[in-house]
Design a protein around this motif. Structure first.
Motif, PDB file in Angstrom:
ATOM      1  N   GLY A 272     -16.430 -27.154 -25.082  1.00 40.14           N
ATOM      2  CA  GLY A 272     -15.451 -27.048 -26.161  1.00 40.14           C
ATOM      3  C   GLY A 272     -14.061 -26.738 -25.665  1.00 40.14           C
ATOM      4  O   GLY A 272     -13.149 -26.522 -26.468  1.00 40.14           O
ATOM      5  N   ASN A 273     -13.863 -26.737 -24.363  1.00 37.93           N
ATOM      6  CA  ASN A 273     -12.578 -26.295 -23.798  1.00 37.93           C
ATOM      7  C   ASN A 273     -11.489 -27.357 -23.894  1.00 37.93           C
ATOM      8  O   ASN A 273     -10.914 -27.794 -22.901  1.00 37.93           O
TER       9      ASN A 273
ATOM     10  N   ARG B  40     -24.971 -34.918 -35.599  1.00 37.56           N
ATOM     11  CA  ARG B  40     -24.409 -36.131 -36.203  1.00 37.56           C
ATOM     12  C   ARG B  40     -23.370 -36.762 -35.272  1.00 37.56           C
ATOM     13  O   ARG B  40     -23.376 -37.981 -35.036  1.00 37.56           O
ATOM     14  N   VAL B  41     -22.476 -35.949 -34.732  1.00 44.12           N
ATOM     15  CA  VAL B  41     -21.438 -36.478 -33.843  1.00 44.12           C
ATOM     16  C   VAL B  41     -22.066 -37.030 -32.569  1.00 44.12           C
ATOM     17  O   VAL B  41     -21.693 -38.107 -32.087  1.00 44.12           O
ATOM     18  N   GLN B  42     -23.044 -36.319 -32.022  1.00 42.87           N
ATOM     19  CA  GLN B  42     -23.674 -36.779 -30.782  1.00 42.87           C
ATOM     20  C   GLN B  42     -24.391 -38.108 -30.995  1.00 42.87           C
ATOM     21  O   GLN B  42     -24.310 -39.015 -30.150  1.00 42.87           O
TER      22      GLN B  42
ATOM     23  N   MET C  83     -14.152 -34.599 -23.725  1.00 41.64           N
ATOM     24  CA  MET C  83     -14.452 -33.199 -23.421  1.00 41.64           C
ATOM     25  C   MET C  83     -15.711 -32.726 -24.135  1.00 41.64           C
ATOM     26  O   MET C  83     -16.635 -32.190 -23.515  1.00 41.64           O
ATOM     27  N   LYS C  84     -15.795 -32.928 -25.440  1.00 38.75           N
ATOM     28  CA  LYS C  84     -16.888 -32.319 -26.205  1.00 38.75           C
ATOM     29  C   LYS C  84     -18.179 -33.129 -26.142  1.00 38.75           C
ATOM     30  O   LYS C  84     -19.270 -32.554 -26.192  1.00 38.75           O
TER      31      LYS C  84
ATOM     32  N   PRO D  21     -24.414 -38.054 -23.947  1.00 44.21           N
ATOM     33  CA  PRO D  21     -25.517 -37.362 -23.267  1.00 44.21           C
ATOM     34  C   PRO D  21     -25.624 -35.899 -23.640  1.00 44.21           C
ATOM     35  O   PRO D  21     -26.658 -35.274 -23.420  1.00 44.21           O
ATOM     36  N   ARG D  22     -24.564 -35.350 -24.185  1.00 41.96           N
ATOM     37  CA  ARG D  22     -24.556 -33.927 -24.540  1.00 41.96           C
ATOM     38  C   ARG D  22     -23.498 -33.721 -25.613  1.00 41.96           C
ATOM     39  O   ARG D  22     -22.735 -34.624 -25.942  1.00 41.96           O
ATOM     40  N   ILE D  23     -23.443 -32.522 -26.154  1.00 42.12           N
ATOM     41  CA  ILE D  23     -22.402 -32.163 -27.116  1.00 42.12           C
ATOM     42  C   ILE D  23     -22.093 -30.691 -26.915  1.00 42.12           C
ATOM     43  O   ILE D  23     -22.992 -29.885 -26.611  1.00 42.12           O
ATOM     44  N   ALA D  24     -20.843 -30.335 -27.034  1.00 41.41           N
ATOM     45  CA  ALA D  24     -20.469 -28.926 -26.889  1.00 41.41           C
ATOM     46  C   ALA D  24     -21.265 -28.082 -27.868  1.00 41.41           C
ATOM     47  O   ALA D  24     -21.294 -28.362 -29.070  1.00 41.41           O
TER      48      ALA D  24
END
Length: 885
Positions: free
Chosen positions: A122-123, A358-360, A115-116, A366-369
């Protein structure tokens, strides 16, 4: 030859170790794991009955699309297609995941990553929002991280244990027994229970503060002020390790003693004693649970408690600290992987650009919330108004557990595309799914969970996966691959997922974050399979250790200092002339959540078999209801009909109704349909403990009790509640209009063959009717009807389902509704572990067993999980008092 497997209980957040044994014939038995450091061999009644809940009755065993069987490829392809199309047309925020503390950490991790990091929203939120999110918010405000500072051992080492908003004896029974054992060894230990109700936990309390609903903020603000004005604070700790003290004191200083008395409703003597105990005792642990969290001021309650521990420096040292008692088996694991809409994985912050980057980079996504998603209540509002058009619900039953549950059901029903992953085919939520995906249950699935003291344990598979059921993580990874993210979701085993989770926790960490299990980032399947319980943090390159946090500061705000939070007391009374009573919801001893597991066990239904309301005797008089009558409870959002339990344990003006019953087990008992969708403004947690309602007697023309070998079908009475029983089912009913043909009604309801004629009688004057159907010597069904709540020896009647009835006198005894003089009626169940009834306990007392321990030696009652010991003590005291008169 039998095989034993060490695993972990799937119920509360205590995280007890379980040894499951499968015999050569496939029979499963369970016992506590004496080597597990959470429970040391103890199990509660629910854990002891786990083997009774693993049958395949009602299981969802293959994927379904629109109610029709489908292949996994068809079902997963449709899920990926509909989610991808929705995102392409309406954007990533048009989809949502609603997940569960019943998921394993590996399941949670894959869901959050998908999801994120790849859908880019962020849903994703979890039913842990309903139980522990105020703790998360309070921890983050105070500590800069969602850190539980202490361990279970601290509860045993403390000289003062405060239990606020926690019915520990029923909701966390194994921790209750550890506490009770510690107090027995050290009688000088003091225990304070803060709860509007006098619960069974009060049995070991030195002081019970029957506080007004939501009076906790005022109570702990007053304590904070008392500690300061009486110079019992730790000025060095405050100066070196905290900030915001002056601002917090400025708000607390307005809380005069009389103001605290007004807002809490407590007697002055009790309040003074509580403040004295806290001020004069160094080793203090304050345990809090749903009574604190499930409030519109829940986060402030948490911080009011933490403020007192920070002010005294009583945190992170043996026997000291605030301690959040987690509700679900893996609510903590979900928090660790970012399962909440406002968190990122491994306790990183979604609002922090550095953490997002950092998480991405770690995920190579390809993206991050870019912002927090919708919290649970807001998520279902978005489903209702069309903002969310595709929803995936996993391992939870929001139509029962969400506030304003009828509106939640309507939203799900109207949603264009709903996917539900579950173990059961028929729940209040699954009936509205477009796609059903069969998941693995306890004993079948394999992974990790984290308990309340940050201890990670393995849940291990010891049963063969039934039908086409698959792990939840596999379902989500397969959808991720079909959405075009093959490389990121190429997991083959749960060990690979755990290793990636561990790697992210240690990625660019270097002590900057609390959650770090980097020591396990290279774990392989063999090591994962052999993993023993451990507490985090366990960073790479460090020796394993048990860690308490914050004794010497080291908080996770940028300046490494804790924050005192300035708090104002909230308005607490929501009642008015239309809704003059306050409803509190919660758990009972032997059932869990929406009963999809515990409802399978006859033993667990033996103690409390139907939905009820605790009501004070004077309120019962005003409502016009007597003991065992029916009560209709209503708010602007919904209504329920439940059985009256009249007791002085309940405060005047307040009602208590358990949360468990649903449309599978009762006619009108989803109590969260009554609860307002009011939430804490910071945590988003619903206020399930303070709901303005009205109540009135529910008038029925006839009441019924029935036992049957077959599960009753098509119940359409004004009130009904059914429960599994030994040999079949037990059913309570109430009718506005009685059937014209009771015999025909019984045939249809209990599946009685048409050639079997009943034995019975009817009294037109009294309205009493009794019918019993026998097939040879076997009882198929018995029905007892009266114009008042039926007086019948229920447990004895249930036992007749398993008895032989070749003797005509036994048949007539059944019709009479009571055993003959030569037959023992155990009475209402008190001890579920050993199925001991109240009449047996009374007989033992009359025979010379004048203590709980003596009753245990005679009957075994109270000697396993111990959660019935308080009830046994009440019976002992009552019998001895009666004998002395």
């Amino acid at each position: 030859m039998s095989i034993e497997t060490k695993t972990t209980c799937p119920y509360c957040g205590v995280g007890c170790g379980v040894i499951a044994k499968v015999d050569h014939d496939g029979k499963v038995s369970v016992k506590g794991d004496p080597d597990h450091p959470a429970n040391f061999g103890r199990l509660c009644s629910k854990g002891s009955a786990l083997a009774e809940t693993i049958d395949l009755d009602g299981r969802l065993l293959h994927p379904e699309i629109a109610g029709q069987r489908a292949s996994w490829d068809e079902a997963l392809g449709l899920v990926a297609k509909r989610f991808s199309e929705t995102i392409a047309e309406h954007g990533p925020d048009a989809v949502g995941f609603y997940v569960s503390g019943q998921l394993l950490t590996e399941d949670y991790y894959v869901a959050n990553k998908l999801m994120k990091g790849f859908i880019g929203s962020g849903n994703i939120d979890t039913n842990s929002r309903l139980c522990m999110s105020s703790s998360v918010a309070g921890h983050r405000r105070a500590f800069g991280s969602d850190t539980v500072p202490g361990t279970y051992e601290d509860i045993e080492l403390a000289d003062l244990v405060i239990l606020t908003g926690s019915n520990l004896a029923w909701c966390h029974p194994v921790i209750y027994q550890r506490l009770a054992t510690a107090k027995a060894a050290r009688p000088a230990m003091k225990i304070v229970v803060i709860d509007p109700r006098r619960t069974m936990t009060c049995d070991i309390a030195d002081l019970h503060l029957a506080i007004r609903p939501d009076g906790d903020v005022a109570l702990f603000l007053g304590l904070f002020e008392h500690l300061i004005t009486n110079n019992t604070i730790d000025q060095n700790y405050i100066a070196e390790h905290t900030s915001g003290f002056a601002e917090a004191f400025a708000t607390a200083s307005s809380m005069s003693f009389n103001r605290v008395l007004e807002l809490t409703g407590l007697p002055a003597m009790q309040l003074r004693e509580f403040y004295r105990l806290f001020a004069q005792t160094e080793k203090v642990v304050t345990c809090y649970s749903q009574g604190v969290n499930q409030s519109s001021s829940g986060t402030d309650k948490v911080n009011a408690i933490i403020n007192c521990h920070l002010a005294t420096g009583r945190i992170g040292r043996p026997g000291m600290g605030p301690f959040s008692l987690t509700g679900q088996p893996n609510a903590m694991g979900g928090r660790e992987v970012g399962g909440l809409a406002n968190m990122l994985a491994t306790h990183m912050a979604i609002e922090n650009a550095g953490d997002r980057d950092r998480v991405q980079r770690f995920w190579q996504s390809p993206r991050i919330a870019g912002k927090p998603g919708l919290k649970a209540v807001d998520m279902f509002r978005a489903v209702a108004d069309g903002r969310i058009k595709a929803l995936w619900i996993m391992a939870t039953n929001p139509v029962v557990s969400m506030p304003d549950a009828d509106a939640v059901e309507a939203a799900i029903k109207a949603c264009p595309f709903v996917v539900v992953s579950d173990v059961l085919r028929e729940t209040d939520t699954t009936r509205h799914a477009h796609v059903l995906l069969p998941s693995l249950g306890w004993g079948e699935k394999d992974g990790t969970v984290t308990n309340s003291e940050r201890r990670i344990s393995r849940q291990r598979q010891f049963l063969t996966a039934p039908g086409e059921a698959r792990p939840d993580w596999w379902q989500m990874a397969e959808v991720g691959r079909r959405m075009g993210f093959s490389q990121a979701f190429s997991f083959r085993t749960n060990a690979e997922i755990f290793a990636e989770h561990a790697g992210l926790s240690g990625f660019e960490n270097e002590g900057s974050r609390d959650f770090d299990i980097g020591a396990y980032q290279a774990i392989v399947t063999e090591e994962y399979d052999a993993l023993t319980p451990f507490q985090w943090p366990q960073p790479a390159g460090a020796a394993p250790r048990i860690t308490r946090f914050f004794a010497n500061g080291g908080f996770y705000h940028p300046d490494r200092k804790a924050r005192f939070v300035a708090i104002e007391p909230p308005a607490t009374d929501r009642t008015d002339s239309r809704f003059p009573l306050t409803l509190n919801t919660g758990r009972v001893r032997d059932h869990w959540h929406t009963m999809t597991r515990t409802g399978k066990s006859a033993r667990l239904s033996g103690h409390i078999a139907e939905p009820f309301v605790e009501v004070h005797p004077r309120d019962a008089i005003e409502i016009g209801v007597a003991e065992a009558g029916l009560v209709e409870i209503e708010s602007p959002y919904g209504r329920v009909i439940v059985r009256a339990l009249v007791t002085e344990r309940q405060a005047r003006g307040s009602l208590f109704v358990p949360m468990h019953w649903n449309d599978s087990f009762a006619a009108k008992a989803r109590v969260d349909a009554v609860v307002a969708p009011l939430t804490d403004p910071i945590s988003g947690q619903p206020a399930s403990k303070n709901v303005a309602v009205r109540a009135r007697r529910f008038q029925a023309s006839h009441y019924c009790f029935a036992v049957s070998t077959a599960k009753p079908q098509d119940l359409d009475s004004a009130y009904w509640a059914l429960a599994k029983a030994d040999g079949g089912w037990r059913t309570e009913l109430a009718f506005d209009l009685v059937p014209d043909d009771w015999i025909g009604w019984c045939r249809a309801t209990f599946d009685i063959p048409p050639d079997l004629e009943p034995l019975g009688y009817a009294d037109q004057a009294s309205g009493d009717l009794r019918l019993a159907f026998f097939d040879g010597e076997r009882l198929l069904a018995a029905l007892f009807v009266a114009r008042q709540p039926v007086a019948v020896a229920r447990n004895w009647a249930i036992a007749q389902l398993s008895a032989s009835h070749g003797n005509l006198s036994k048949r007539f005894a059944l019709i009479a509704g009571r055993p003959g003089a030569d037959t023992i009626d155990a009475g209402a169940t008190v001890c579920s572990c050993f199925s001991v009834g109240v009449n047996q306990i009374v007989a033992a007392i009359r025979g010379g067993c004048y203590s709980v321990e003596a009753v245990g030696r005679e009957l075994n009652a109270g000697t396993n999980c111990g959660s019935c010991r308080a009830e046994i003590r009440t019976i002992v005291d009552s019998c001895l008092a009666a004998a002395a008169e």
